[in-house]
Motif scaffolding. Sequence first.
Motif, PDB file in Angstrom:
ATOM      1  N   ASN A 159      -7.744-108.172  30.147  1.00 18.48           N
ATOM      2  CA  ASN A 159      -7.594-107.815  31.549  1.00 18.48           C
ATOM      3  C   ASN A 159      -6.749-108.866  32.260  1.00 18.48           C
ATOM      4  N   HIS A 161      -6.447-109.478  35.324  1.00 17.83           N
ATOM      5  CA  HIS A 161      -7.202-110.113  36.408  1.00 17.83           C
ATOM      6  C   HIS A 161      -8.090-111.235  35.853  1.00 17.83           C
ATOM      7  N   ASN A 162      -8.666-111.018  34.674  1.00 14.13           N
ATOM      8  CA  ASN A 162      -9.444-112.081  34.038  1.00 14.13           C
ATOM      9  C   ASN A 162      -8.550-113.263  33.669  1.00 14.13           C
ATOM     10  N   GLY A 164      -5.797-114.168  35.168  1.00  2.67           N
ATOM     11  CA  GLY A 164      -5.473-114.868  36.407  1.00  2.67           C
ATOM     12  C   GLY A 164      -6.634-115.695  36.921  1.00  2.67           C
ATOM     13  N   ALA A 165      -7.852-115.142  36.851  1.00  5.22           N
ATOM     14  CA  ALA A 165      -9.031-115.878  37.316  1.00  5.22           C
ATOM     15  C   ALA A 165      -9.275-117.116  36.467  1.00  5.22           C
ATOM     16  N   ARG A 168      -6.763-119.762  37.428  1.00  2.00           N
ATOM     17  CA  ARG A 168      -7.119-120.343  38.722  1.00  2.00           C
ATOM     18  C   ARG A 168      -8.226-121.382  38.568  1.00  2.00           C
ATOM     19  N   ALA A 192       0.102-108.987  38.311  1.00  3.81           N
ATOM     20  CA  ALA A 192      -1.306-108.891  38.684  1.00  3.81           C
ATOM     21  C   ALA A 192      -2.035-110.199  38.388  1.00  3.81           C
ATOM     22  N   ALA A 193      -1.760-110.805  37.235  1.00  2.46           N
ATOM     23  CA  ALA A 193      -2.410-112.069  36.885  1.00  2.46           C
ATOM     24  C   ALA A 193      -1.996-113.178  37.844  1.00  2.46           C
ATOM     25  N   ARG A 195      -1.112-112.828  40.925  1.00  7.79           N
ATOM     26  CA  ARG A 195      -1.722-112.580  42.233  1.00  7.79           C
ATOM     27  C   ARG A 195      -3.156-113.108  42.269  1.00  7.79           C
ATOM     28  N   VAL A 196      -3.911-112.898  41.182  1.00  7.94           N
ATOM     29  CA  VAL A 196      -5.297-113.364  41.124  1.00  7.94           C
ATOM     30  C   VAL A 196      -5.353-114.878  40.946  1.00  7.94           C
ATOM     31  N   GLU A 198      -3.630-117.215  42.221  1.00 10.66           N
ATOM     32  CA  GLU A 198      -3.439-117.993  43.460  1.00 10.66           C
ATOM     33  C   GLU A 198      -2.719-119.322  43.217  1.00 10.66           C
TER      34      GLU A 198
END
Length: 313
Positions: A159, A161-162, A164-165, A168, A192-193, A195-196, A198
């Motif tokens: 994922n 998003h995972n 990216g998190a 971060r 997307a990554a 964006r998450v 940051e």
Amino acid sequence: MPPRGRPPHSDRARPQAGPQHGQPPGPRPGSRRGPSAPGAADRDSAQAAQVQAQAETRKLFRVAGLAAVSSLFAHEPERVERLFFDERLKPAVGAYCKAMAAARKPYRMVEAEELAKVAGTVLHGGVVALMAPRTLPLFDAEAARRAPEPLLILDGIGNPHNLGAILRTAAFFGLPRVLVSDHPGQALPSEAAYRVAEGGFEWVALERAPALSALLKRLRASHRVFGTALDQSRPTVDTGALAGWRSGGTGQGSAKPHAAKPPAIVLGNEEDGIPPATLAACDAVLTIPGSGRVQSLNVAATAAILIHALAAG
């Protein structure tokens, strides 16, 4: 009046101050050849110019949000090719506009609707930078042996998003390096990554680690390699096993000869976990004890706990 940047080269039919994503304007007034009334040839030329501008924009990587864009300008401003922002962010991006002007690159203040088109999402945070996609360097195991440091290794985190998190969190706690395997399901840097994350991608070295099981076997000479899994067939340790290595084995677990080795932790796919070959190449299986009310944590939450433990040393 919005600030103006230098228009792109005029030898191509490209917009004066950066195209809208997916909706670039046509040729400039006076650039069309032939009669003043557009004919079939003119329409074909304009359509071809639009297709070319769209193709060039798609080659650029969109980084959205003030934190991510600020990190990009702080570390690699030369990578930014175009900058778009709305009126609300004008004071915050003034220095970036000056940098773009000095580099003779286009920047532009636009309305919210146009900015959403440029970003490809309404979740743009008021500013979007376009840059050339970055390539991931190959992890140098020999350099890691000479200067050991803790490592987080992602083997099939699918994922974005995972991803990216996790980046971060790694940036927040100061983890210097994260590796990604050649697992077919592994997410790679994406809009997307970013964006998450940051801005996390600008602070953490993200590197490729192909043939991971073989790499882990070599890495065990300089690191203690942990695989995160629910494996009843092997003895497991908890996050306390990650302590003590910074002090050369004088902290928790100092009686163990491996305590001075920096940890390398492998996280597996969200659904299937770590592949068997990868798990077999690890020194130990690591678990995070819980209440038992739910079986497991989200992989990004697991990574946050483990990265904090790595940072504490």
